[in-house]
Each structure stands twice: as C-alpha cells, then as structure tokens.
Write a protein that holds these residues in place. Structure first.
Motif, PDB file in Angstrom:
ATOM      1  N   LEU A  97      27.159  82.332  61.978  1.00  0.00           N
ATOM      2  CA  LEU A  97      26.886  83.033  63.237  1.00  0.00           C
ATOM      3  C   LEU A  97      27.535  84.416  63.260  1.00  0.00           C
ATOM      4  N   SER A  98      28.740  84.532  62.710  1.00  0.00           N
ATOM      5  CA  SER A  98      29.391  85.847  62.653  1.00  0.00           C
ATOM      6  C   SER A  98      28.551  86.801  61.819  1.00  0.00           C
ATOM      7  N   ASP A  99      28.058  86.319  60.673  1.00  0.00           N
ATOM      8  CA  ASP A  99      27.229  87.182  59.825  1.00  0.00           C
ATOM      9  C   ASP A  99      25.901  87.527  60.504  1.00  0.00           C
ATOM     10  N   GLY A 100      25.330  86.571  61.234  1.00  0.00           N
ATOM     11  CA  GLY A 100      24.084  86.845  61.949  1.00  0.00           C
ATOM     12  C   GLY A 100      24.267  87.923  63.009  1.00  0.00           C
ATOM     13  N   LEU A 101      25.379  87.834  63.737  1.00  0.00           N
ATOM     14  CA  LEU A 101      25.692  88.843  64.767  1.00  0.00           C
ATOM     15  C   LEU A 101      25.900  90.215  64.138  1.00  0.00           C
ATOM     16  N   LEU A 102      26.694  90.247  63.059  1.00  0.00           N
ATOM     17  CA  LEU A 102      26.982  91.527  62.400  1.00  0.00           C
ATOM     18  C   LEU A 102      25.705  92.129  61.826  1.00  0.00           C
ATOM     19  N   ALA A 103      24.853  91.271  61.272  1.00  0.00           N
ATOM     20  CA  ALA A 103      23.588  91.762  60.702  1.00  0.00           C
ATOM     21  C   ALA A 103      22.705  92.366  61.790  1.00  0.00           C
ATOM     22  N   ALA A 104      22.613  91.676  62.930  1.00  0.00           N
ATOM     23  CA  ALA A 104      21.754  92.176  64.012  1.00  0.00           C
ATOM     24  C   ALA A 104      22.254  93.518  64.534  1.00  0.00           C
ATOM     25  N   ALA A 105      23.577  93.677  64.583  1.00  0.00           N
ATOM     26  CA  ALA A 105      24.159  94.916  65.117  1.00  0.00           C
ATOM     27  C   ALA A 105      24.330  95.980  64.028  1.00  0.00           C
ATOM     28  N   GLY A 106      24.001  95.634  62.783  1.00  0.00           N
ATOM     29  CA  GLY A 106      24.140  96.595  61.684  1.00  0.00           C
ATOM     30  C   GLY A 106      25.590  96.915  61.372  1.00  0.00           C
ATOM     31  N   LEU A 107      26.454  95.889  61.485  1.00  0.00           N
ATOM     32  CA  LEU A 107      27.899  96.119  61.325  1.00  0.00           C
ATOM     33  C   LEU A 107      28.465  95.500  60.047  1.00  0.00           C
ATOM     34  N   GLY A 108      27.604  95.096  59.133  1.00  0.00           N
ATOM     35  CA  GLY A 108      28.108  94.600  57.851  1.00  0.00           C
ATOM     36  C   GLY A 108      28.185  93.089  57.793  1.00  0.00           C
ATOM     37  N   ASP A 109      29.304  92.553  57.279  1.00  0.00           N
ATOM     38  CA  ASP A 109      29.420  91.103  57.069  1.00  0.00           C
ATOM     39  C   ASP A 109      30.883  90.680  57.198  1.00  0.00           C
ATOM     40  N   ILE A 110      31.099  89.372  57.388  1.00  0.00           N
ATOM     41  CA  ILE A 110      32.474  88.905  57.621  1.00  0.00           C
ATOM     42  C   ILE A 110      33.341  88.961  56.369  1.00  0.00           C
ATOM     43  N   GLY A 111      32.715  88.900  55.184  1.00  0.00           N
ATOM     44  CA  GLY A 111      33.496  89.008  53.951  1.00  0.00           C
ATOM     45  C   GLY A 111      34.217  90.347  53.869  1.00  0.00           C
ATOM     46  N   THR A 112      33.595  91.389  54.411  1.00  0.00           N
ATOM     47  CA  THR A 112      34.183  92.727  54.431  1.00  0.00           C
ATOM     48  C   THR A 112      35.181  92.851  55.576  1.00  0.00           C
ATOM     49  N   LEU A 113      34.815  92.272  56.717  1.00  0.00           N
ATOM     50  CA  LEU A 113      35.635  92.392  57.929  1.00  0.00           C
ATOM     51  C   LEU A 113      36.915  91.551  57.837  1.00  0.00           C
ATOM     52  N   PHE A 114      36.770  90.329  57.320  1.00  0.00           N
ATOM     53  CA  PHE A 114      37.903  89.399  57.210  1.00  0.00           C
ATOM     54  C   PHE A 114      38.001  88.924  55.754  1.00  0.00           C
ATOM     55  N   PRO A 115      38.531  89.762  54.841  1.00  0.00           N
ATOM     56  CA  PRO A 115      38.494  89.420  53.411  1.00  0.00           C
ATOM     57  C   PRO A 115      39.239  88.118  53.095  1.00  0.00           C
ATOM     58  N   ALA A 116      38.608  87.286  52.255  1.00  0.00           N
ATOM     59  CA  ALA A 116      39.185  85.975  51.920  1.00  0.00           C
ATOM     60  C   ALA A 116      40.524  86.131  51.201  1.00  0.00           C
ATOM     61  N   GLY A 117      40.741  87.263  50.533  1.00  0.00           N
ATOM     62  CA  GLY A 117      41.985  87.479  49.812  1.00  0.00           C
ATOM     63  C   GLY A 117      43.165  87.816  50.721  1.00  0.00           C
ATOM     64  N   ASN A 118      42.877  88.078  51.992  1.00  0.00           N
ATOM     65  CA  ASN A 118      43.932  88.472  52.936  1.00  0.00           C
ATOM     66  C   ASN A 118      44.659  87.228  53.453  1.00  0.00           C
ATOM     67  N   PRO A 119      45.979  87.123  53.178  1.00  0.00           N
ATOM     68  CA  PRO A 119      46.716  85.924  53.610  1.00  0.00           C
ATOM     69  C   PRO A 119      46.677  85.711  55.122  1.00  0.00           C
ATOM     70  N   ALA A 120      46.388  86.770  55.877  1.00  0.00           N
ATOM     71  CA  ALA A 120      46.318  86.641  57.339  1.00  0.00           C
ATOM     72  C   ALA A 120      45.224  85.656  57.753  1.00  0.00           C
ATOM     73  N   TYR A 121      44.224  85.458  56.873  1.00  0.00           N
ATOM     74  CA  TYR A 121      43.104  84.586  57.236  1.00  0.00           C
ATOM     75  C   TYR A 121      43.203  83.201  56.601  1.00  0.00           C
ATOM     76  N   MET A 122      44.343  82.932  55.942  1.00  0.00           N
ATOM     77  CA  MET A 122      44.569  81.600  55.365  1.00  0.00           C
ATOM     78  C   MET A 122      44.571  80.568  56.497  1.00  0.00           C
ATOM     79  N   GLY A 123      43.651  79.621  56.425  1.00  0.00           N
ATOM     80  CA  GLY A 123      43.571  78.569  57.446  1.00  0.00           C
ATOM     81  C   GLY A 123      43.129  79.072  58.809  1.00  0.00           C
TER      82      GLY A 123
END
Ligand code: MG
Length: 159
Positions: free
Chosen positions: A45-71
């Motif tokens: 749903l996050s990716d669908g929203l970003l796609a509709a608004a032309g704002l990219g994707d969640i992988g870019t917005l919340f990178p999996a490598g960032n420890p802040a997003y662990m869990g």
C-alpha cells in the motif's frame, strides 16, 4: 485529476516470526521475514500510494539497510506515506488490495484487517484474500504476496 498507483510486495513465510498484516498481529506458526515487521500489505500500500503521487518507492524512502527500520512497525511507515501524499494536496479515495497466502487461513481476520486499513488510509477499501492453490511459492506456503491499487483525487500543482 485522478491518479492510480500500483503496489506490490512479497516476503518469505518462515517459522518463528510474527505475522502482521495491515497492522494487525495474526496468531500463526509462520510469519513474514524482513528487516522491518515485514507487513507485506502495508508495504504494498505504501508503494501504491507513492506510485500514484509520483513520489518514488518505500525502498528509497525507508532503506532496508538503515538500522532505524529494524523491526519497524510498517503501519507507522504507511501513515508517514499517507501524510506525505496528503501534504501534496491529494485525497486518497479508494484502495483495492489482494493478498495471496496459502496459510494461515486469513478469512477470520478479514474484518479486522480491512477496518484497520480503512483507518490508516482514511478511505474505503476492498480486501481480497486468495489461497495459493498449491501453485508457486505462495501456494507452497513459502511466501506471501500482496498486490494493490490506490486511487488519488486532487488538483496538486506537482507532476
Ligand atoms: Mg516489503
């Protein structure tokens, strides 16, 4: 102006992980594996929203490598995306969501998940649960897939 965004996500289904779908914790011997809580539905749903608004994707917005997003609680990330979209003067008008999962049986959780999605998005949605019919990784209970479309209405001055 009307825009539709397409979202998709997949996560491995493994023992010993919690199963969280659309922000709802579902009791299950198998859960979704990922850097965050792996909520495949909130990610799509996050990716669908970003796609509709032309704002990219969640992988870019919340990178999996960032420890802040662990869990991380992915419903909180979805709410951040909802805010971003609304700040650009879009109104979220509808979401159509399909989850493919062989196990566990999700039907008893349909109302809770759908209601929570409607609260998170601030609009109505249709939620479809599909079995895997034994086909592919979803059918063999090795993964869960989610596809969605999200509709936006508005007259933003941003393309
Ligand atoms: Mg994901």
């Amino acid at each position: 102006m009307h825009r539709t965004g397409l979202g998709f996500d997949v996560h491995p289904l493994v023992p010993g992980r919690p199963l969280v779908l659309g922000g709802i914790a579902i009791p299950s011997p198998l859960g979704l594996k990922g850097h965050s809580d792996a909520d495949v539905l909130c990610h799509a749903l996050s990716d669908g929203l970003l796609a509709a608004a032309g704002l990219g994707d969640i992988g870019t917005l919340f990178p999996a490598g960032n420890p802040a997003y662990m869990g991380a609680d992915s419903s909180a990330l979805l709410l951040q995306v909802v805010r971003m979209v609304r700040e650009r003067d879009w109104r979220i008008s509808w979401a159509s969501v399909v989850v493919q999962a062989q196990t566990p049986r999700l039907a008893p959780w349909h109302r809770a998940v759908k209601t929570n999605l409607e609260v998170l998005l601030g609009c109505g949605c249709n939620l479809t649960f599909k079995h895997g019919e034994g086909v592919d990784d979803a059918g063999r209970a090795l993964a869960m897939y989610c596809w969605c479309t999200v509709d936006l209405e508005g007259e933003p001055n941003i393309f």
